[in-house]
Design a protein around this motif. Structure first.
Motif, PDB file in Angstrom:
ATOM      1  N   PRO A  80      39.549  49.264 101.899  1.00 13.92           N
ATOM      2  CA  PRO A  80      40.418  48.479 100.842  1.00 13.92           C
ATOM      3  C   PRO A  80      39.549  47.286  99.976  1.00 13.92           C
ATOM      4  CG  PRO A  80      41.119  47.677 102.909  1.00 13.92           C
ATOM      5  CD  PRO A  80      39.840  48.860 103.274  1.00 13.92           C
ATOM      6  N   GLN A  81      39.694  47.476  98.655  1.00 12.29           N
ATOM      7  CA  GLN A  81      39.161  46.155  98.050  1.00 12.29           C
ATOM      8  C   GLN A  81      37.887  45.808  98.296  1.00 12.29           C
ATOM      9  OE1 GLN A  81      42.095  43.022  97.762  1.00 12.29           O
ATOM     10  NE2 GLN A  81      40.760  41.864  96.250  1.00 12.29           N
ATOM     11  N   PRO A  82      37.059  46.870  97.795  1.00 11.48           N
ATOM     12  CA  PRO A  82      35.558  46.372  98.068  1.00 11.48           C
ATOM     13  C   PRO A  82      35.282  45.407  96.985  1.00 11.48           C
ATOM     14  CG  PRO A  82      35.673  48.619  97.126  1.00 11.48           C
ATOM     15  CD  PRO A  82      37.135  48.058  97.651  1.00 11.48           C
ATOM     16  N   GLU A  83      34.362  44.549  97.366  1.00 15.82           N
ATOM     17  CA  GLU A  83      33.826  43.388  96.013  1.00 15.82           C
ATOM     18  C   GLU A  83      32.400  43.541  96.247  1.00 15.82           C
ATOM     19  OE1 GLU A  83      35.669  41.805  93.892  1.00 15.82           O
ATOM     20  OE2 GLU A  83      37.892  42.201  94.496  1.00 15.82           O
ATOM     21  N   GLY A  84      31.787  42.401  96.938  1.00 18.65           N
ATOM     22  CA  GLY A  84      30.311  42.331  96.910  1.00 18.65           C
ATOM     23  C   GLY A  84      29.722  43.518  97.400  1.00 18.65           C
ATOM     24  N   VAL A  85      28.453  43.399  96.494  1.00 19.94           N
ATOM     25  CA  VAL A  85      27.633  44.573  97.047  1.00 19.94           C
ATOM     26  C   VAL A  85      26.143  44.168  96.913  1.00 19.94           C
ATOM     27  CG1 VAL A  85      27.572  45.704  94.682  1.00 19.94           C
ATOM     28  CG2 VAL A  85      27.289  47.277  96.384  1.00 19.94           C
ATOM     29  N   ALA A  86      25.523  44.755  97.849  1.00 21.84           N
ATOM     30  CA  ALA A  86      24.032  44.397  98.028  1.00 21.84           C
ATOM     31  C   ALA A  86      23.269  45.618  98.510  1.00 21.84           C
ATOM     32  CB  ALA A  86      23.679  43.270  98.604  1.00 21.84           C
TER      33      ALA A  86
END
Length: 874
Positions: free
Chosen positions: A305-311
Motif C-alpha cells: 500500500p502507498q509506495p513512495e520513495g524508491v531507490a
C-alpha cells in the motif's frame, strides 16, 4: 486520451485486419465473417462506434494522411477505399486475384497486394485507383512490406521458404536469388534504416533476421507459440511479435537481437497496430471475437500500500521501496538471474537447504549440481539416462530417472552410488523420510516403490494406467498422486501399496503438486489452459477449473499454501495464483519457454527451467517486506550496497536495514527529530543527511555509530528534498514553502549564503554527474527548472503538461525522468533541449517517485494510488 484498460474489447464477428488513424483516436478492424464488415473502435471508450458493411473484408491499411482506409475483399477480389471522414466506400478497385496482405509506400502513392496461390503481387496507384501492373514472383506469396526508404518491397513465399525482393522504382524483382529463410515465412517488418528485415515463421516459432544487402540470415530468434504478425516501434528499437497460441507478445531488442520481454495479453493476438505515441498496441484476436489491447512499454507489479520513495542498490539488482501504507521497506529483485546447465535440460529440483540445484540434462545424460548463490555448476555427474530428477529431503542423495534406469547420486561426492534398471520411467519423487523413491514406469503402466538403502523394488508394481506424466508425494508420505493425461489422478496408499482412488479429470492433466497440508492436489492442464483442484480428503474435484495463461507447465505450492506458482510457457513467466480465491495475481518474468519449476524451501525463489533455451532462471517470488518507522517516505542505499536508510516521517526516525541479511534491521532506529522527509548518503558512506519537515532542519548522522553528529543545520521553511553534489562538498535542499533552494557546506556543516529563490514551490531535485546543473521539480508552475549549481540561477525550464513530483537522471545524463501524478504518467525530458522526448508514458495511479537502472534501460516508478511499481522500457 487512450483508455488505460487492457481488458479485451468484444466484437460480434472475428477480426482479421487492423488499422489505426494517425491521431490514434480510432481503430479499424476488418472481418470476413458473415457478409463482411469493418468495425470502428474508439480508443478513449474502447467501444464500437460503427460497423461498416464491406464484403469479405480482410487485410486493411491506413493512408499516411488518415483520410483513406484501404480494405481488401475476398471473395469478390476487390479493393475497397473508405473515406474515414464519412465512413463510406468512395471507390472500388477490381483485382485479378484473391488478396491476402497489403502494404503502402511511405508517401501512400502505391499499394502492394499479395494474391493468394498465384504467385503475384498487384501494384495499385492510389491516385487513379487503378491496378497499374502485376509482378509475377511465383510460389505461394503471403506477407508484404515496403522499406521505409521506399526503395524496395519485400514479400514472403510461404511454401518456398524464401524472402523475395522487388525494386520499387521499376516494380520488378531484383536480379538476385530469393533469400532462403526458415520454412513457412509469414509476416515481416523492416527496420527504420531499411537495413534489416524481420521475418516471422509460425510453424517453428522463430523470427529470422535478414540483411537484404548481403542476402543472408544474420540469426534466428525463438519466440512464442505460433507467431503470426510483427509490429515495429517508431524508433526501431523494439519489434513486437504476436504469439497466437500463447496469448502473448514477444518483445525483441532489434540491436541485441534477443527477446527482452514476453507480454501476457488478454487473448490470442494476431494483426497488430500501435498508437502514435507507441505506448499502447491493439491486436485482432485470432479466431476470437475480441480486440486485445496491451501496453508496449510498461509492466507493473504489486508492492504494497502507498509506495513512495524508491531507490536502486548500487549494483542495480535490488529495488528498495518505502511503502508508506504498510510502514515497511519493500525489497524486490529488478530482474531474473539465469544459469546454464547441460544439454537439453529437462527437469529440476532444489536441495532442502536451498543451496544446490539439481538439473537432469537429457541431451548429455548427466545431472548438473548448481550453486544457487553463484549460479556456477559445481559438478556434473554422468548417469545412464536423465529425464526427471528428485532430491532426498536430507539432501544427501538425488535420484535421476531416464530411459532404462534409475540412478542414485551421492551429493557430497558427486558420484553415482547405484543404478536400478527400469523400463521407461516418466517421473520420480522421493518420500519425506528418504526411505523410498517412487517411479512411474510407462513400460509396465505401473508405479514402482524403490527402497533407497538397497536400491531395489519393494513389493509388486502398482498399476496406475498408461500415459503417466508426473507424480507427487504428500508431505506426510502417506499418499502418492500419479498424474495421468488420459484419465486424471491415481491415488496410491504408500503403506498398503494399493490404489485407493482414481479421480477422473477431463482437461488432460500433465503436472501435479500437493499443498503442504496435503488437503489439495493441483493439476496443471496445458491443453485446456487450466488448473484443476482435487480435494485429497474427499477424493473429488473441487470447484471450477482455474483459467490460466495458455500452456501451463509444472507447478509448485508455496510453504504456507497460499500461493500456487505455475510455469507459464505462454507468458514466458511464472503465473502466481491465490489458492483461496483461485484467481491469478501476477506474472513474474521467468526467461524463455519456462517448463519445469522448483521452489526454494522458504518459497522465496522459484527456479524455472527453459528447456528449449537451455537456461535456468532464478525468480524472486516474494517482495521482501522489512518493518521500519512510521509512514516511510524516502529510502537511500549506502554506496557499498550493504545498508539502506529509511526515513520514518511520522515517528521521527531513520531505520537502518542490513541488505545482506534481509529481512533484518541492524538495530534500533535512529531518532532524528520531527518528520524526516528525505534522506541522502555521502559518497564515502560515513554521513547520512535527513531533511526534517517539521523543524526545518537537516540532521547529520554518523553512520558508523548511528548517532546524530553535531547540531541540526537550520534551512528554514519546509524542506522537501535534498541531494549531494558529486564531490560531496555541497548539499542542496529545497524549501517548497518559501520557494527557495539552500546550499550546505558539508565540511563546515552550515548553510552558505542566503537561500536562493527557485520557482514557486520547488520539491524534488537532482544534480548532473559533473555537478554543474541542478534540476528542480516545480509543481507550482508545472515545470522542471534547470539551474546553475554554483549560482542557483534558473537558466532554462522544461514546461510539462502537469505538475511534476519525483525526478531522476538517466546514467548518461541526457534524459531526465519526471513523474506526473495528475496524469498517472512518466515524462522523459531531453536535458540538452529541455523538451519532452515523447508524450508522457502511462504508468499507475498517483505516481510519486522514480529511479533509473544503472544501464539506463529501465525506469522504476512507484504508484502510490495503485500500490504498484511500474517498470518502464526506456
Amino acid at each position: 486520451m487512450v483508455n488505460p484498460s487492457t481488458a479485451p474489447i468484444p466484437l460480434d464477428l472475428r477480426p482479421f485486419g487492423a488499422a489505426i488513424a494517425p491521431d490514434g483516436q480510432r481503430l479499424y478492424f476488418t472481418s470476413p465473417d458473415d457478409t463482411g464488415a469493418v468495425f470502428v473502435v474508439d480508443t478513449t471508450s474502447h467501444s464500437v462506434t460503427a460497423k461498416l458493411a464491406c464484403p469479405g473484408a480482410r487485410a486493411a491499411v491506413m493512408s499516411p494522411s488518415g483520410d483513406r482506409l484501404y480494405v481488401a475483399g475476398d471473395p469478390g477480389n476487390q479493393l475497397f477505399v473508405f473515406d474515414t471522414r464519412t465512413d463510406t466506400i468512395v471507390e472500388t478497385v477490381a483485382l485479378e486475384g484473391a488478396p491476402l496482405k497489403m502494404a503502402l509506400t511511405p508517401q501512400g502513392t502505391r499499394l502492394y497486394i499479395t494474391y493468394n496461390d498465384v504467385g503475384q503481387v498487384a501494384v495499385v496507384d492510389t491516385a487513379s485507383g487503378q491496378v497499374i501492373r502485376t509482378i509475377g514472383l511465383g510460389g505461394e506469396l503471403l506477407g508484404v512490406a515496403v522499406a521505409p526508404d521506399g526503395r524496395q518491397v519485400y514479400v514472403t513465399d510461404l511454401t518456398g521458404g524464401t524472402l523475395r525482393v522487388i525494386d520499387a522504382a521499376t516494380d520488378t524483382p531484383l536480379a538476385m536469388p530469393p533469400i532462403a529463410v526458415m520454412p513457412f515465412p509469414r509476416a515481416l517488418a523492416v527496420s527504420p534504416d531499411s537495413r534489416r528485415v524481420f521475418v516471422v515463421h509460425g510453424q517453428d516459432s522463430t523470427v529470422s533476421v535478414v540483411e537484404p544487402a548481403s542476402g543472408t540470415v544474420l540469426t534466428t530468434i525463438p519466440v512464442g507459440d505460433f507467431p503470426m504478425e510483427t509490429l515495429m516501434s517508431a524508433d526501431g528499437r523494439r519489434l513486437y511479435v504476436s504469439n497466437a497460441e500463447d496469448d502473448s507478445v514477444s518483445v525483441i531488442d532489434t540491436e541485441r537481437l534477443v527477446v527482452v520481454r514476453t507480454i501476457p495479453v488478454g487473448g490470442p493476438p494476431a494483426e497488430m497496430v500501435r498508437t502514435p505515441d507507441g505506448h499502447r498496441a491493439y491486436a485482432a484476436g485470432f479466431r476470437t471475437k475480441l480486440v486485445v489491447p496491451f501496453d508496449t512499454r510498461t509492466f507493473s507489479r504489486p508492492v504494497g500500500p502507498q509506495p513512495e520513495g524508491v531507490a536502486l542498490s548500487p549494483d542495480g539488482r535490488r529495488l528498495l521501496i518505502a511503502t508508506t501504507g504498510a510502514d515497511a521497506l519493500a525489497v524486490m529483485s529488478t530482474g531474473e538471474t539465469q544459469f546454464t546447465a547441460g544439454q537439453a535440460p529437462m527437469a529440476i529440483d532444489v536441495s532442502p537447504d536451498g543451496a544446490t540445484l539439481f538439473v537432469a540434462n537429457t541431451g548429455s545424460n548427466d545431472v548438473s549440481l548448481i550453486d544457487t548463490r553463484t549460479g556456477t555448476v559445481t559438478a556434473t555427474v554422468p548417469v545412464t539416462a536423465a529425464q526427471s530428477v528428485a532430491a532426498a529431503k536430507d539432501g544427501k542423495h538425488v535420484y535421476v530417472a531416464g530411459s532404462g534406469a534409475l540412478s542414485a547420486v551421492e551429493v557430497a561426492t558427486a558420484r553415482v552410488t547405484g543404478t536400478l534398471p527400469v523400463g521407461s520411467p516418466t517421473a520420480v519423487a522421493v518420500g519425506p523420510d528418504g526411505r523410498h523413491v517412487y517411479v512411474t514406469d510407462a513400460a509396465t503402466n505401473s508405479l514402482l516403490v524403490v527402497d533407497t538403502a538397497q536400491l531395489t523394488v519393494v513389493g509388486a508394481p502398482v498399476p496406475v494406467g498408461s500415459n503417466t506424466t508426473a507424480l507427487a508425494v504428500s508431505l506426510d508420505g502417506r499418499q502418492v498422486f500419479v498424474c495421468n493425461s488420459d484419465t486424471g489422478v491415481t491415488v496410491v496408499d504408500t503403506v498398503s501399496l494399493t490404489v485407493t482412488a482414481t479421480i477422473e479429470v477431463s482437461d488432460g492433466p500433465e503436472y501435479v503438486c500437493v499443498s503442504p497440508d496435503a488437503r489439495h492436489v493441483y493439476l496443471s492442464c496445458p491443453s485446456a489452459s487450466t488448473i484443476r483442484v482435487v480435494d485429497a480428503v474427499s477424493r473429488t474435484l473441487t470447484g471450477d477449473a482455474i483459467p490460466v495463461h495458455p500452456t501451463p507447465q509444472a507447478c509448485a505450492v508455496g510453504p504456507d499454501g497460499r500461493r500456487l506458482y505455475v510455469a507459464s510457457a505462454g507468458a514466458g513467466a511464472v503465473e502466481v495464483v491465490d489458492t483461496a480465491t483461485r484467481t491469478s495475481l501476477e506474472f513474474l518474468p521467468a526467461g524463455p519457454f519456462p517448463a519445469a519449476l522448483a521452489l526454494s524451501p522458504d518459497g522465496g525463489s522459484a527456479y524455472v527451467l527453459g528447456s528449449e533455451a537451455e537456461v535456468i532462471t532464478a525468480v524472486d517470488t516474494n517482495v521482501t517486506r522489512v518493518p521500519v518507522g512510521g509512514r516511510p517516505l524516502d529510502v537511500a542505499p549506502a554506496p557499498d550496497g550493504q545498508r539502506a536508510y529509511v526515513a520514518g516521517s511520522s515517528d521521527g526516525t531513520v531505520s537502518v536495514i542490513d541488505l545482506a541479511s534481509l529481512p533484518h534491521t541492524t538495530g534500533p532506529a535512529i531518532a532524528v527529530g520531527g518528520r524526516p522527509q528525505a534522506v541522502a548518503v555521502s559518497s564515502d558512506g560515513s554521513r547520512l543527511y535527513a531533511a526534517d519537515h517539521a523543524s526545518g532542519d537537516v540532521v547529520v548522522i554518523d553512520t558508523a555509530t548511528g548517532a546524530v553528529a553535531g547540531r541540526p543545520i537550520p534551512v528554514g521553511g519546509i524542506p522537501a528534498d535534498l541531494v549531494l553534489s558529486p564531490d560531496g562538498a555541497h548539499l542542496y535542499v529545497t524549501d517548497s514553502d518559501s520557494g527557495t533552494v539552500s546550499v550546505i557546506d558539508t565540511a563546515l556543516g552550515q548553510v552558505t549564503g542566503a537561500p536562493a529563490p527557485v520557482g514557486v514551490a520547488p520539491s524534488a531535485l537532482v544534480v548532473t554527474a559533473d555537478g554543474s546543473r541542478l534540476f528542480v521539480a516545480d509543481p507550482g508552475q508545472d515545470a522542471v527548472l534547470s539551474t546553475d549549481s554554483a549560482t542557483l540561477t534558473v537558466t532554462d525550464r522544461a514546461n510539462l503538461p502537469a505538475a511534476p513530483q519525483g525526478l531522476a537522471l538517466g546514467p548518461d545524463g541526457r534524459s531526465l525522468m519526471a513523474v506526473l501524478p495528475a496524469l498517472g504518467a512518466l515524462a522523459v525530458i531531453d536535458t540538452a533541449t529541455l523538451q519532452l522526448r515523447e508524450p508522457p508514458i502511462p504508468v499507475g495511479g498517483a505516481p510519486h517517485r522514480v529511479a533509473v537502472a544503472p544501464d539506463g534501460l529501465v525506469a522504476y516508478v512507484t504508484n502510490a494510488g495503485s500500490g504498484t511499481v511500474t517498470l518502464v522500457d526506456l
